[in-house]
Design an enzyme around this catalytic site. Structure first.
Site, PDB file in Angstrom:
ATOM      1  N   MET A  25     -15.978  -1.307   6.537  1.00 19.85           N
ATOM      2  CA  MET A  25     -15.675  -0.504   5.357  1.00 19.85           C
ATOM      3  C   MET A  25     -16.163  -1.105   4.043  1.00 19.85           C
ATOM      4  O   MET A  25     -16.583  -0.386   3.146  1.00 19.85           O
ATOM      5  CB  MET A  25     -14.168  -0.248   5.271  1.00 19.85           C
ATOM      6  CG  MET A  25     -13.655   0.678   6.354  1.00 19.85           C
ATOM      7  SD  MET A  25     -11.893   1.051   6.200  1.00 19.85           S
ATOM      8  CE  MET A  25     -11.868   1.939   4.634  1.00 19.85           C
ATOM      9  N   ASP A  42      -9.828  -5.205  -6.378  1.00 20.72           N
ATOM     10  CA  ASP A  42     -10.549  -6.230  -5.631  1.00 20.72           C
ATOM     11  C   ASP A  42     -12.041  -6.216  -5.894  1.00 20.72           C
ATOM     12  O   ASP A  42     -12.637  -5.180  -6.163  1.00 20.72           O
ATOM     13  CB  ASP A  42     -10.354  -6.028  -4.122  1.00 20.72           C
ATOM     14  CG  ASP A  42      -8.954  -6.378  -3.680  1.00 20.72           C
ATOM     15  OD1 ASP A  42      -8.340  -7.211  -4.348  1.00 20.72           O
ATOM     16  OD2 ASP A  42      -8.505  -5.813  -2.679  1.00 20.72           O
ATOM     17  N   ASN A  97       0.811  -1.209   0.000  1.00 17.15           N
ATOM     18  CA  ASN A  97       0.000   0.000   0.000  1.00 17.15           C
ATOM     19  C   ASN A  97       0.852   1.270   0.000  1.00 17.15           C
ATOM     20  O   ASN A  97       0.437   2.302  -0.520  1.00 17.15           O
ATOM     21  CB  ASN A  97      -0.955  -0.001   1.200  1.00 17.15           C
ATOM     22  CG  ASN A  97      -2.021  -1.070   1.072  1.00 17.15           C
ATOM     23  OD1 ASN A  97      -2.284  -1.566  -0.019  1.00 17.15           O
ATOM     24  ND2 ASN A  97      -2.634  -1.438   2.186  1.00 17.15           N
TER      25      ASN A  97
END
Length: 436
Positions: A341, A121, A23
């Protein structure tokens, strides 16, 4: 197409070194577009998503000298801006959601950028609103062209301003910060993300000549500058890999040492695994997870069932909830996993249930895991990896299971974990990459 064939039930043992942080890499590598000077990046993870981004930069005419798989020297002194509006860019970036990170740097330096429909994703909606609204507040015009499928972002001049983010998005904050570094005046970002990856980006930008203060807090102040220069930067160890290896050790009764784990930047990750009853020792910057025949999930002081949920940093990262969930399968006790989330990230539990896990999927966001207490082993099955983190969670389950498991769609795992099969083989895992 490849699959993983896994024969589980082996106690894994040995040392493993986490890769550079995925990330962080997507942000840091995008930032090389901010300067015409050389930028050297070390500890780059050799994974599909990062390699795709490096390919994109090369096709934009950025000079790329990959001196090793973990080190790359970039020089963006002759960028082909029009490539970002080409069918080739749209096709390649559609496979990589991280390509949106190019927009902030392009706006800062060239005052225009293009964003195609994001890929990545399959874990539910991942909004780009934070990015776009932040750009607009800096003075960017946004137009969507239905014919080419791109968002067109243009700005005559970026002007510093105050903004309160609707959500502390890590990628959104990073993109806005990059755009603001070369804006006129001062930009204040409140409710900014403050993850270690974002801190790393801000520190790198400051070495390049940016003026960013408040690093590590949710209030960032960026004084715009006219020019950014070259620098050298090293990625942190990937905290998601570290957490994955902790869960792997527990589920396989393994004795594993995670070398150079970046303990100071792990936040509450070790504590969350300790709440599952997993023992670990810190030795310098290494984490040793000793072999445990059993581990017991903690309860709250009033006897209530433990809940583990995701929250913006310094809360628990959502990328490790899948790993925590699978690790709890063989524990004593129960835990509620609350994935706030992303609404589709828990759907992979149907495969774990098929393997013999006791899990109640309450809704798209919540699942209760009732520990098997090692009374029953999971059984091997054929399954498919829906996203990076669920894929590794299924792999951990397979390595702890009895019999053979086949994991399909392993490209998702390769997007986030470099050479995971050979690295696990070094710990004694029976895993093979097989072409079908």
């Amino acid at each position: 197409m490849n699959v993983f064939e896994v024969r589980g039930g082996k106690k894994l043992q040995g040392e493993i070194v986490p890769q550079g942080a995925k990330n962080e890499a997507l942000q840091i590598i995008s930032a090389v577009l901010l300067t015409p000077e050389e930028v050297t990046i070390n500890n780059i993870p050799d994974i599909l998503d990062v390699n795709l981004l490096i390919e994109l930069l090369s096709e934009m005419n950025v000079k790329v000298n990959r001196t090793s798989r973990s080190t790359c020297i970039f020089k963006a002194d002759d960028v082909n801006i029009d490539y970002l509006h080409s069918p080739e860019f749209k096709k390649k970036s559609g496979r990589l959601r991280g390509s949106v990170m190019l927009a902030g740097a392009m706006l800062a330096r060239y005052k225009k950028a293009f964003i195609p429909k994001p890929g990545g994703d399959k874990i539910g909606r991942r909004r780009l609103d934070t990015h776009v609204i932040g750009f607009q507040k800096l003075g960017t015009q946004l137009d969507y062209n239905q014919e080419d499928g791109f968002f067109h972002l243009t700005a005559e001049e970026l002007k510093g301003t105050y903004m309160l983010l609707d959500e502390p998005s890590v990628t959104g904050t990073a993109n806005i910060v990059m755009a603001a570094t070369m804006a006129t005046g001062t930009t204040t970002i409140y409710n900014a993300a403050c993850e270690p990856y974002l801190q790393q980006l801000c520190k790198m930008l400051n070495r390049m000549g940016a003026k960013i203060s408040g690093i590590g807090s949710n209030l960032l102040v960026i004084e715009g500058v006219d020019y950014l220069g070259g620098t050298t930067h090293a990625m942190l160890p990937d905290m998601i890999e570290v957490g994955s290896f902790i869960g792997l050790a527990a589920m396989t009764k393994g004795d594993i040492t995670i070398k150079n784990a970046g303990i100071n930047d792990l936040g509450i990750i070790p504590e969350k695994f300790r709440q599952l009853g997993i023992a670990m020792d810190f030795k310098g910057d290494d984490i040793h997870i000793p072999s445990q025949d059993s581990y017991t999930i903690q309860k709250y002081l009033d006897g209530g069932v433990l809940t583990i949920y995701d929250h913006p940093w310094p809360g628990f990262t959502p990328d490790l909830l899948s790993i925590v969930l699978v690790t709890a399968i063989q524990a004593h006790g129960s835990v509620l996993i609350h994935q706030k989330m992303f609404e589709s990230r828990l759907f992979f539990v149907d495969k774990l249930i098929e393997m013999g896990a006791q899990i109640i999927l309450c809704d798209p966001h919540r699942a209760v895991v009732i520990g098997l207490e090692r009374e029953h082993q999971l059984r091997g099955i054929t399954m498919s990896s829906p996203d990076i983190r669920a894929g590794v969670a299924l792999l951990i389950a397979a390595l702890s299971a009895e019999g053979k498991s086949t994991i399909q769609n392993i490209e998702q795992i390769d997007r986030g974990y470099q050479n995971i099969d050979t690295r696990l083989q070094a710990l004694g895992a029976d895993i093979k990459r097989v072409a079908i």
